[in-house]
Design an enzyme around this catalytic site. Sequence first.
Site, PDB file in Angstrom:
ATOM      1  N   PHE A 162      -5.799   2.179   2.345  1.00  0.00           N
ATOM      2  CA  PHE A 162      -5.803   2.131   0.894  1.00  0.00           C
ATOM      3  C   PHE A 162      -5.493   3.489   0.308  1.00  0.00           C
ATOM      4  O   PHE A 162      -5.803   4.511   0.893  1.00  0.00           O
ATOM      5  CB  PHE A 162      -7.186   1.676   0.411  1.00  0.00           C
ATOM      6  CG  PHE A 162      -7.245   1.358  -1.060  1.00  0.00           C
ATOM      7  CD1 PHE A 162      -8.155   1.984  -1.881  1.00  0.00           C
ATOM      8  CD2 PHE A 162      -6.385   0.430  -1.614  1.00  0.00           C
ATOM      9  CE1 PHE A 162      -8.202   1.690  -3.228  1.00  0.00           C
ATOM     10  CE2 PHE A 162      -6.416   0.141  -2.962  1.00  0.00           C
ATOM     11  CZ  PHE A 162      -7.336   0.766  -3.763  1.00  0.00           C
ATOM     12  N   GLN A 283      -6.234   8.221 -16.437  1.00  0.00           N
ATOM     13  CA  GLN A 283      -5.467   7.370 -15.535  1.00  0.00           C
ATOM     14  C   GLN A 283      -5.236   6.000 -16.168  1.00  0.00           C
ATOM     15  O   GLN A 283      -6.181   5.325 -16.572  1.00  0.00           O
ATOM     16  CB  GLN A 283      -6.232   7.209 -14.227  1.00  0.00           C
ATOM     17  CG  GLN A 283      -5.386   6.714 -13.088  1.00  0.00           C
ATOM     18  CD  GLN A 283      -6.141   6.762 -11.780  1.00  0.00           C
ATOM     19  OE1 GLN A 283      -7.319   6.447 -11.722  1.00  0.00           O
ATOM     20  NE2 GLN A 283      -5.455   7.132 -10.723  1.00  0.00           N
ATOM     21  N   HIS A 285      -3.240   2.095 -16.132  1.00  0.00           N
ATOM     22  CA  HIS A 285      -2.646   1.060 -15.290  1.00  0.00           C
ATOM     23  C   HIS A 285      -1.755   0.228 -16.195  1.00  0.00           C
ATOM     24  O   HIS A 285      -2.144  -0.104 -17.305  1.00  0.00           O
ATOM     25  CB  HIS A 285      -3.752   0.180 -14.679  1.00  0.00           C
ATOM     26  CG  HIS A 285      -3.239  -0.777 -13.672  1.00  0.00           C
ATOM     27  ND1 HIS A 285      -2.714  -2.008 -13.998  1.00  0.00           N
ATOM     28  CD2 HIS A 285      -3.140  -0.705 -12.335  1.00  0.00           C
ATOM     29  CE1 HIS A 285      -2.333  -2.625 -12.897  1.00  0.00           C
ATOM     30  NE2 HIS A 285      -2.588  -1.857 -11.868  1.00  0.00           N
ATOM     31  N   LEU A 295      -7.629  -5.570 -15.376  1.00  0.00           N
ATOM     32  CA  LEU A 295      -6.286  -5.254 -14.889  1.00  0.00           C
ATOM     33  C   LEU A 295      -5.731  -6.417 -14.081  1.00  0.00           C
ATOM     34  O   LEU A 295      -6.460  -7.046 -13.319  1.00  0.00           O
ATOM     35  CB  LEU A 295      -6.349  -4.010 -13.997  1.00  0.00           C
ATOM     36  CG  LEU A 295      -6.935  -2.762 -14.639  1.00  0.00           C
ATOM     37  CD1 LEU A 295      -7.014  -1.661 -13.605  1.00  0.00           C
ATOM     38  CD2 LEU A 295      -6.092  -2.311 -15.809  1.00  0.00           C
ATOM     39  N   GLU A 298      -0.840  -5.535  -9.203  1.00  0.00           N
ATOM     40  CA  GLU A 298       0.605  -5.344  -9.068  1.00  0.00           C
ATOM     41  C   GLU A 298       1.225  -6.430  -8.216  1.00  0.00           C
ATOM     42  O   GLU A 298       2.433  -6.631  -8.235  1.00  0.00           O
ATOM     43  CB  GLU A 298       0.866  -4.002  -8.399  1.00  0.00           C
ATOM     44  CG  GLU A 298       0.553  -2.880  -9.327  1.00  0.00           C
ATOM     45  CD  GLU A 298       0.658  -1.547  -8.661  1.00  0.00           C
ATOM     46  OE1 GLU A 298      -0.364  -0.873  -8.542  1.00  0.00           O
ATOM     47  OE2 GLU A 298       1.768  -1.198  -8.244  1.00  0.00           O
ATOM     48  N   ARG A 329       4.103   2.586 -11.020  1.00  0.00           N
ATOM     49  CA  ARG A 329       3.217   2.266 -12.139  1.00  0.00           C
ATOM     50  C   ARG A 329       3.512   3.089 -13.381  1.00  0.00           C
ATOM     51  O   ARG A 329       3.490   2.560 -14.492  1.00  0.00           O
ATOM     52  CB  ARG A 329       1.764   2.531 -11.737  1.00  0.00           C
ATOM     53  CG  ARG A 329       1.120   1.421 -10.960  1.00  0.00           C
ATOM     54  CD  ARG A 329      -0.358   1.635 -10.901  1.00  0.00           C
ATOM     55  NE  ARG A 329      -0.697   2.836 -10.162  1.00  0.00           N
ATOM     56  CZ  ARG A 329      -0.919   2.855  -8.857  1.00  0.00           C
ATOM     57  NH1 ARG A 329      -0.854   1.766  -8.159  1.00  0.00           N
ATOM     58  NH2 ARG A 329      -1.235   3.993  -8.252  1.00  0.00           N
ATOM     59  N   HIS A 396      -8.164   3.495 -17.214  1.00  0.00           N
ATOM     60  CA  HIS A 396      -9.037   3.075 -16.125  1.00  0.00           C
ATOM     61  C   HIS A 396     -10.048   4.139 -15.729  1.00  0.00           C
ATOM     62  O   HIS A 396     -11.195   3.838 -15.415  1.00  0.00           O
ATOM     63  CB  HIS A 396      -8.167   2.696 -14.927  1.00  0.00           C
ATOM     64  CG  HIS A 396      -8.920   2.160 -13.772  1.00  0.00           C
ATOM     65  ND1 HIS A 396      -9.667   0.996 -13.838  1.00  0.00           N
ATOM     66  CD2 HIS A 396      -9.083   2.615 -12.518  1.00  0.00           C
ATOM     67  CE1 HIS A 396     -10.223   0.777 -12.670  1.00  0.00           C
ATOM     68  NE2 HIS A 396      -9.886   1.736 -11.850  1.00  0.00           N
ATOM     69  N   ARG A 440      -6.309  10.672  -9.700  1.00  0.00           N
ATOM     70  CA  ARG A 440      -7.343  10.278  -8.752  1.00  0.00           C
ATOM     71  C   ARG A 440      -6.757   9.311  -7.748  1.00  0.00           C
ATOM     72  O   ARG A 440      -6.009   8.399  -8.104  1.00  0.00           O
ATOM     73  CB  ARG A 440      -8.462   9.589  -9.537  1.00  0.00           C
ATOM     74  CG  ARG A 440      -9.543   8.978  -8.706  1.00  0.00           C
ATOM     75  CD  ARG A 440     -10.391   8.046  -9.564  1.00  0.00           C
ATOM     76  NE  ARG A 440      -9.643   6.862  -9.905  1.00  0.00           N
ATOM     77  CZ  ARG A 440      -9.790   5.691  -9.299  1.00  0.00           C
ATOM     78  NH1 ARG A 440     -10.639   5.563  -8.318  1.00  0.00           N
ATOM     79  NH2 ARG A 440      -9.081   4.658  -9.673  1.00  0.00           N
TER      80      ARG A 440
END
Lengths: 653, 142
Positions: A162, A283, A285, A295, A298, A329, A396, A440
């Site tokens: 991740f 940040q 999204h 959210l 994607e 993004r 976010h 982040r």
Amino acid sequence: MAAVCAAFRVLGRNIVSSKALPAVCQASNRKLHFSIYGKKGDAKVSDDRLVALCDHCVVGICLLRSPLSIQPVFNTACVTKLFPTRSHTVAAQGGINAALGNMEEDDWRWHFYDTVKGSDWLGDQDAIHYMTEQAPAAVVELENFGMPFSRTEEGRIYQRAFGGQSLKFGKGGQAHRCCCVADRTGHSLLHTLYGQSLRYDTSYFVEYFALDLLMEDGECKGVIALCMEDGSIHRFRSKNTVIATGGYGRTFFSCTSAHTSTGDGNAMVTRAGLPCQDLEFVQFHPTGIYGAGCLITEGCRGEGGILINSEGERFMERYAPNAKDLASRDVVSRSMTIEIREGRGVGPDKDHVYLQLHHLPPQQLATRLPGISETAMIFAGVDVTKEPIPVLPTVHYNMGGIPTNYKGQAITHENGEDMVVPGLYACGEAGCASVHGANRLGANSLLDLVVFGRACALTIAETNTPGEKLSPLKPNAGEASVGNLDKIRFANGSTRTSEIRLNMQKTMQNHAAVFRTGDVLKEGCEKMDSVYKSMDDIKTFDRGIVWNTDLVETLELQNLMLNAVQTIVSAEARKESRGAHAREDFKDRVDEYDYSKPLQGQVKKPFEQHWRKHTMSYVDPKTGKVTLEYRRVIDSSLNADDCAAIPPAIRSY
Amino acid sequence: MTRASSFSIVKTFLSCVIFCCDNGKAHNRLVQHPRRMSLLHVCCTTVRGFVKKGLFLESTYTACHRTAGYASGGVAKDKEPLKKAKTPQGRFDMDETESKSKDVFERFPDDVNPETKEKGGPRGPEPTRYGDWEKKGRCIDF
């Protein structure tokens, strides 16, 4: 909150006693706080206290480790406006990164490299070193506290791939570092730590809204808080105060955070005359559901979903002819914002776009994205097989916050030097250590909480002894806060709190969101200035003192305003694009050298001329005027032999 | 007796009960006085009796109305179950097998994911398959 809980653990048995010295208080002698062991909680106990402020507690602070439990204990109070397990941390369902090496050979130095790169070289490398080195120990400790991580067949903690994690300093492929607890890591973490903290004699002051820090001679001596239940005001005297109040997502119109994410800690620090750091890094999204703020993954676009504007056009073809809707993004967010600004948004206010999925076969949606129809129905009220989902770029996470060193102590910047503010600590999303820098990485924020919450507690334990006498506090400390409270309670202007809040949110969403250019930001600064001034004309309706939510919302609005003005003014001043702060008129990073070319022969730019530095913002609360200063990024790790610092380079994935 | 009149009787009884209670005595003292307590008890049971009766009458009235409707329609259909409001009681009568569960909720056998052999992990497809942490179409972390 998680961070606070962790601090309690380390400090062992935390006896909390609050000295209830209300300046304006009702004549009630009722015990207003509950103590786990049913102590009398009389105000006379004046041992040193660690007062932890938590509005949002993200799991972070480690609980006391057992070897430390034999050590002397500190009196601790937890002052929180929400019940501890209701903090926004509970919504963090992703995982925690740690270089445990369970799936493949791993090294925390590779995690260090990934985090430094992810922060676009704005993160302080000593703090990142501290966090990534402590990560395995922190996760194992959590697991020993009873947090039920998912396991491999052999019984070790299962780790998955991740969030930009790699092996061998980016050259070894994808790393598997993300540990999780089914799909509720944050929730589990918060409950584990809260449960552990109850073993100790901490006093919890739940539903107490912290108004201000009690500062004297540049030292933090405690907190003044409003008990929402009966309107009494309490001064908590303490030797050390830890702020873990979370982020300030609610300054924007569309955000994923709870309604309680109002940046109270940042605002308290600002009112105390101390700086906040890097608030312009927010940040976003691209696809957050309009209104609800959740959210959309994607994967929707990955499976064939498309973004359309009011004309029904698949506008991503114009902005990214090859990648189209699968562009990165930030490109997608900016394209959406440009469409909205140019008037091709949908809805009555033309302020969002549509994500269309109904052209895909329903079976495909159900197998590849199970649960999406439920999500769309619950949060957007649309049937995903017939109608498109309204989406817009959504806030976010806030990378910025209260500046601290790697030990968690709050710092201020004078004459080019970092000076520790005695008695004040910060951790979690409210603090800026800074490990996230300009951007982040996923699954690093829970780690941030745990490690730095624990760091605050360890620092407090090593610099203080229990039973120390508190320094005297002026009898009129906190008067200004009470005056402000009274002023708001009886405010009789002409605009409601909710109207001013909506104005601020719309202004921030239109001017300080993803799409940032000089003109848009300048216009935004002026509009924010007028919205700030409109606070003088505010009207509240509830004149009572018991559960006066109108009053609390207005206090929260004051806090949000302070955060918002700092965010937009810092963004306007920063003339480069770095990480999450991307500007159309200054598309490149401006460092001291141009790292895209060989360094030899280049002249180093002076500090004033490049942008690889932290923004430190101050606000005059009366006028709303923001002053900016800058502070150097710490480029050296804690121990060069153990872990070499990473020299800046161009960030490309 | 119509519903309205039965309720007015209920109301009168309730006001009597309240009057007894409000006789300057606090509730706990009422408990300590068995006689007053029994009076309260009697009042309550009477009230309940009336309420039940009222409802019974009401349902009889409605049933008659319904049968009359069917009779006039001609063919007597099988009585279809009444559509109850989604009250907590109504929900218990709903078909248990309907709805719920989509794939995401299905537990793996022994809570072990058959492909990755992860024990105690997230249910449903791999949350990180699209590069972000996905759950039910929502992106949680990225």
